[in-house]
Design a protein around this motif. Sequence first.
Motif, PDB file in Angstrom:
ATOM      1  N   ASN A 270       0.929  -1.412  -0.037  1.00 58.63           N
ATOM      2  CA  ASN A 270      -0.086  -0.006   0.030  1.00 58.63           C
ATOM      3  C   ASN A 270       0.723   1.345   0.001  1.00 58.63           C
ATOM      4  O   ASN A 270       0.632   2.183  -0.695  1.00 58.63           O
ATOM      5  CB  ASN A 270      -0.860  -0.026   1.182  1.00 58.63           C
ATOM      6  CG  ASN A 270      -2.251  -0.842   1.073  1.00 58.63           C
ATOM      7  OD1 ASN A 270      -2.426  -1.160   0.003  1.00 58.63           O
ATOM      8  ND2 ASN A 270      -2.749  -1.365   1.875  1.00 58.63           N
ATOM      9  N   ALA A 271       2.003   1.359   0.817  1.00 57.20           N
ATOM     10  CA  ALA A 271       2.872   2.319   0.871  1.00 57.20           C
ATOM     11  C   ALA A 271       3.495   2.554  -0.518  1.00 57.20           C
ATOM     12  O   ALA A 271       3.597   3.733  -0.892  1.00 57.20           O
ATOM     13  CB  ALA A 271       3.963   2.221   2.092  1.00 57.20           C
ATOM     14  N   LEU A 272       3.884   1.573  -1.097  1.00 56.64           N
ATOM     15  CA  LEU A 272       4.586   1.619  -2.286  1.00 56.64           C
ATOM     16  C   LEU A 272       3.770   2.355  -3.312  1.00 56.64           C
ATOM     17  O   LEU A 272       4.042   3.050  -4.259  1.00 56.64           O
ATOM     18  CB  LEU A 272       5.072   0.047  -2.826  1.00 56.64           C
ATOM     19  CG  LEU A 272       5.665  -0.049  -4.233  1.00 56.64           C
ATOM     20  CD1 LEU A 272       6.733   0.631  -4.590  1.00 56.64           C
ATOM     21  CD2 LEU A 272       5.738  -1.438  -4.503  1.00 56.64           C
ATOM     22  N   SER A 273       2.434   1.864  -3.388  1.00 56.48           N
ATOM     23  CA  SER A 273       1.533   2.435  -4.524  1.00 56.48           C
ATOM     24  C   SER A 273       1.393   3.607  -4.083  1.00 56.48           C
ATOM     25  O   SER A 273       1.105   4.584  -5.433  1.00 56.48           O
ATOM     26  CB  SER A 273       0.108   1.604  -4.451  1.00 56.48           C
ATOM     27  OG  SER A 273      -0.687   2.267  -3.456  1.00 56.48           O
ATOM     28  N   CYS A 285      -3.092   6.408 -10.678  1.00 65.34           N
ATOM     29  CA  CYS A 285      -3.587   6.925  -9.651  1.00 65.34           C
ATOM     30  C   CYS A 285      -3.189   6.128  -8.240  1.00 65.34           C
ATOM     31  O   CYS A 285      -2.502   5.204  -8.283  1.00 65.34           O
ATOM     32  CB  CYS A 285      -5.119   6.748  -9.681  1.00 65.34           C
ATOM     33  SG  CYS A 285      -6.239   7.071  -8.154  1.00 65.34           S
ATOM     34  N   PHE A 286      -3.279   6.526  -6.849  1.00 65.42           N
ATOM     35  CA  PHE A 286      -3.016   5.571  -5.866  1.00 65.42           C
ATOM     36  C   PHE A 286      -3.767   4.583  -6.055  1.00 65.42           C
ATOM     37  O   PHE A 286      -4.760   4.126  -6.624  1.00 65.42           O
ATOM     38  CB  PHE A 286      -3.430   6.224  -4.312  1.00 65.42           C
ATOM     39  CG  PHE A 286      -2.734   7.521  -4.130  1.00 65.42           C
ATOM     40  CD1 PHE A 286      -1.769   8.003  -5.192  1.00 65.42           C
ATOM     41  CD2 PHE A 286      -2.994   8.497  -3.166  1.00 65.42           C
ATOM     42  CE1 PHE A 286      -0.602   9.203  -4.666  1.00 65.42           C
ATOM     43  CE2 PHE A 286      -2.060   9.483  -2.822  1.00 65.42           C
ATOM     44  CZ  PHE A 286      -1.139   9.901  -3.542  1.00 65.42           C
ATOM     45  N   TYR A 287      -3.323   3.369  -5.418  1.00 64.40           N
ATOM     46  CA  TYR A 287      -3.764   2.060  -5.397  1.00 64.40           C
ATOM     47  C   TYR A 287      -3.933   1.611  -3.823  1.00 64.40           C
ATOM     48  O   TYR A 287      -3.397   0.361  -3.729  1.00 64.40           O
ATOM     49  CB  TYR A 287      -3.089   1.115  -6.408  1.00 64.40           C
ATOM     50  CG  TYR A 287      -3.661  -0.365  -6.377  1.00 64.40           C
ATOM     51  CD1 TYR A 287      -4.996  -0.588  -6.815  1.00 64.40           C
ATOM     52  CD2 TYR A 287      -2.983  -1.526  -5.953  1.00 64.40           C
ATOM     53  CE1 TYR A 287      -5.363  -1.634  -6.967  1.00 64.40           C
ATOM     54  CE2 TYR A 287      -3.366  -2.483  -6.106  1.00 64.40           C
ATOM     55  CZ  TYR A 287      -4.539  -2.954  -6.673  1.00 64.40           C
ATOM     56  OH  TYR A 287      -5.184  -4.110  -6.839  1.00 64.40           O
ATOM     57  N   ASN A 288      -4.337   2.438  -2.902  1.00 62.27           N
ATOM     58  CA  ASN A 288      -4.232   1.932  -1.578  1.00 62.27           C
ATOM     59  C   ASN A 288      -5.605   1.337  -1.354  1.00 62.27           C
ATOM     60  O   ASN A 288      -6.522   1.267  -2.177  1.00 62.27           O
ATOM     61  CB  ASN A 288      -3.751   2.948  -0.792  1.00 62.27           C
ATOM     62  CG  ASN A 288      -4.711   4.253  -0.717  1.00 62.27           C
ATOM     63  OD1 ASN A 288      -6.061   4.015  -1.142  1.00 62.27           O
ATOM     64  ND2 ASN A 288      -4.515   5.343  -0.296  1.00 62.27           N
ATOM     65  N   GLN A 289      -5.753   1.097  -0.038  1.00 66.25           N
ATOM     66  CA  GLN A 289      -7.223   0.360   0.470  1.00 66.25           C
ATOM     67  C   GLN A 289      -8.281   1.158   0.133  1.00 66.25           C
ATOM     68  O   GLN A 289      -9.481   0.436  -0.274  1.00 66.25           O
ATOM     69  CB  GLN A 289      -7.039   0.004   1.763  1.00 66.25           C
ATOM     70  CG  GLN A 289      -7.021   1.144   2.801  1.00 66.25           C
ATOM     71  CD  GLN A 289      -6.676   0.921   4.263  1.00 66.25           C
ATOM     72  OE1 GLN A 289      -6.159  -0.073   4.464  1.00 66.25           O
ATOM     73  NE2 GLN A 289      -7.177   1.642   4.961  1.00 66.25           N
ATOM     74  N   ARG A 290      -8.232   2.380   0.317  1.00 68.91           N
ATOM     75  CA  ARG A 290      -9.534   3.160   0.255  1.00 68.91           C
ATOM     76  C   ARG A 290     -10.023   3.353  -1.466  1.00 68.91           C
ATOM     77  O   ARG A 290     -11.189   3.008  -1.734  1.00 68.91           O
ATOM     78  CB  ARG A 290      -9.233   4.423   0.527  1.00 68.91           C
ATOM     79  CG  ARG A 290      -9.170   4.684   1.908  1.00 68.91           C
ATOM     80  CD  ARG A 290      -8.586   6.181   2.501  1.00 68.91           C
ATOM     81  NE  ARG A 290      -8.650   6.189   3.969  1.00 68.91           N
ATOM     82  CZ  ARG A 290      -9.802   6.767   4.426  1.00 68.91           C
ATOM     83  NH1 ARG A 290     -10.686   7.249   3.834  1.00 68.91           N
ATOM     84  NH2 ARG A 290      -9.747   6.770   5.933  1.00 68.91           N
ATOM     85  N   ASP A 291      -8.862   3.400  -2.466  1.00 60.94           N
ATOM     86  CA  ASP A 291      -9.095   3.264  -3.720  1.00 60.94           C
ATOM     87  C   ASP A 291      -9.829   2.039  -4.179  1.00 60.94           C
ATOM     88  O   ASP A 291     -10.577   2.027  -5.074  1.00 60.94           O
ATOM     89  CB  ASP A 291      -7.764   3.859  -4.437  1.00 60.94           C
ATOM     90  CG  ASP A 291      -7.039   5.040  -3.912  1.00 60.94           C
ATOM     91  OD1 ASP A 291      -7.698   6.139  -4.485  1.00 60.94           O
ATOM     92  OD2 ASP A 291      -6.238   5.059  -3.535  1.00 60.94           O
ATOM     93  N   ARG A 292      -9.159   0.843  -3.644  1.00 61.22           N
ATOM     94  CA  ARG A 292      -9.536  -0.330  -4.261  1.00 61.22           C
ATOM     95  C   ARG A 292     -11.208  -0.605  -3.829  1.00 61.22           C
ATOM     96  O   ARG A 292     -12.006  -1.205  -4.534  1.00 61.22           O
ATOM     97  CB  ARG A 292      -8.814  -1.088  -3.767  1.00 61.22           C
ATOM     98  CG  ARG A 292      -7.468  -1.332  -4.335  1.00 61.22           C
ATOM     99  CD  ARG A 292      -6.700  -2.628  -4.123  1.00 61.22           C
ATOM    100  NE  ARG A 292      -6.119  -2.870  -2.855  1.00 61.22           N
ATOM    101  CZ  ARG A 292      -5.293  -2.720  -2.144  1.00 61.22           C
ATOM    102  NH1 ARG A 292      -4.289  -1.917  -2.553  1.00 61.22           N
ATOM    103  NH2 ARG A 292      -5.072  -2.977  -0.702  1.00 61.22           N
TER     104      ARG A 292
END
Length: 824
Positions: A270-273, A285-292
């Motif tokens: 998550n930090a890497l994305s 775009c970010f690909y962290n937990q919220r985005d997914r």
Amino acid sequence: MSQWIFQGNPKRFTIDKEKYPDLHDINSYVKNGEIIDWSIRQAHHLKDIKIGDQVFIWRSDGEEKNSGGIIAISEIITEPFINGDGLSTVELKVKEVRLTESDGMLLRHLLKEMPETKNLLVIRAPQMTNYKLSEKEFSYLIDYWNHPNLLTNNSDLSIIEKYLNYYKNETQGKLPELNYIEQSYQYFIQFRNPDFIKNMEWEDFQKIGNHVNAYRMAIARSRAFGKMNAPLEKYRESFLYLVHGDDSIEIRMDQFLNNPDYKLFGIGANALSEMIGNIFPEQYCFYNQRDRVAVENELEIDPNYSRGDTFSQKFVKFQNIIRQYNIADKYESIVGRYTNLPVYYEVDQFFSFVFEKSKQTLQDDEIFHNPRYWLLAAGEGGNQWDSFKQKNQISIGWKKLGDLRNYKNKKDIAEKLKELDGLDHTPTNDALANEQFVRDMKEGDFVLIKRGKSKVIALAEIISQYKFDTENGDHHSYREVHYLNEGEWDVSDLPINTKTLTDITPYNDFLESLLKRIEILETSPPYETENPNAVKSIPYTIDYLSKEVFMDLEKIEDAIESLEYKKNIILQGPPGVGKTFVAKRLAYLHMEKKQIENIEMVQFHQSYSYEEFIRGFKPNDEGHFELQDGIFYSLCKQAQKQPDENFYFIIDEINRGNLSKIFGEVMMLMEADKRGNEFAIKLAYGKGETFYIPENVYLIATMNTADRSLAMVDYALRRRFAFIDLVPGFHTDTFADHLKSKGISQGFVDKIRAFMDDVNIEIINDKVNLGKGFEIGHSYFCPDGAVQDEQSWYERVVRLEIKPLLQEYWFDQEDKVDDLIKRS
């Protein structure tokens, strides 16, 4: 003032003919009544209803599909009163009426399609009559009421466009966290210069923790950037490859996460994305937990992942699907631009908004894991701490239990402890500690190590699954951990309990105070509370309960109303319907908060006595007999001191005890109209003082209808309780949603339902030996964690839990049992 929705069903709507002789149905009642009565069937709302409150009148569909929705707006003009039918009622002044779509009524099926109104309780729980609205909910409904064409037009939009309009209305030109985003952009843009990375010092790398959401918790930031976990040159080389390497972004990310030559401790996927999104915001775009969660669950966009995809492959597919759906272009077209930053920064803020509005909790740790926080004793007085520290482990005692994975559940552990220790009571807390240690703890969770009730001595992150090894010294059951902080912090003023293991995640203020105390979180004013022994309660509504229990909301309403007027209820049903689980949730719902301190629980058995329940002479530590208060007596005394709080006494398996013997003379005080000081009586044991059950004490009991060995509850007690039947919930939506949240496919949900229908029909049809009270409930098929192999899990439940129960039911009909099991 409060705002409400009051619902009426056109099929079952009744009108006081004496008061309104010319009105015959809900439409004429609302249109021509001007001043009308409306009953308040959700009694817990009575204290909030006031003159001047605004009320939308909601007509349900009845027999005509898609005809339901809001047909009028009105105002409460009286305080609640009791009508001729004995129902709490208010009078409403009808202000405006719209009975059809052409008139401008707000149709239910259109409101259900809009993200800002789809979670209205009247939509999700349509069986009730009275619903309280939040200010936000009311504002959207009144806006649609004033502009009915707006609802019609918005309902034709795509789901992405609906959410974008919702976001635009909520943000009103202000981008959340703008300063944070701008600072992150300015920091990470430096990484595009290779020379910047080549010359970075450790302090420069540490700044990453200030600009990545994954490191907002100081624990995670300290873990990754508190101290160097590798030579400085490796950090430089790893980031240089990640940002400027010749391979594709997919390969570079994969190598950075998994190749020992590039992998850095504390920097996860998550930090890497987020770092990639910050360094290349024009492309990704970010690909962290919220985005997914926002994209895949709420916006219902399928990135077409394949089984076996790596994180980096999923990242690329996610980016491709965002471009395919033109989300950035749609964002600019509908919302516009709030900044001069690359558009994906703003798109990420939109996704965060969608995530926050989402009601779904993901269970799959691969997608989204919320760490839990645990408080663990390091042995008696902390005597195991040196071993914990030396081995980088934590452990639980009770070596005599062996491998905890061999026990099916907490009940099995408790029974084994009773057997091993020769106990005459159920060691609930000890069993729970072992159950949580083996099943509930997860990798990535954090553990605070305590010494007694006054000291916390370490914080650790769990980095392994449960392990069992008889060669591991005194720690046969253990988990490997990474210690993040060690010391000795005085926490004697905080409510630290004596339990071996406690999940403290739900108690936000308490947890935050602990972390600040041990200097994990930034300093803040000292921990203060009016009552240092009190843990703040968690609000609990019917929304929470409807997601936790597999019951019709109408039956929930019956239970709550019965508890309110009768004060004593019994939940009866066959094995596996979750009677004890439901009992606690009904208590939470009735007091509208999750406050376990207000609940006492006991399990009756044949040897349970009046002296344990009420009062009696029992030996003290010195061997002398002295008058001691029983568990129910103590709860009543506590309730008398706190008249503004409700208290609940849960009796598990009430029909296993000798009820007349246990309750004694107190039985006469249990009735709702015999509560209070004016009905106080002298007890069998005492010094002349009197005792009464206060009005704020409620009894919830459970009874297993399949228990062959039990006599009927005697009439004297039976008439003092309302009886609520609990039935298997295999066909409820909540059951299906629960299984799917654990990774079970819809096909397997259908398979379970079909098999258990066959089993329960056979049980019901056996009128001689069994019958409806012996059905098998749904809790056998309610896994705690994610299921990795649904076929193996299902076969194991059938073989180890369902089959033995059927063999007990039909002990002399082996062929019948075998035939049923084959149908599974």
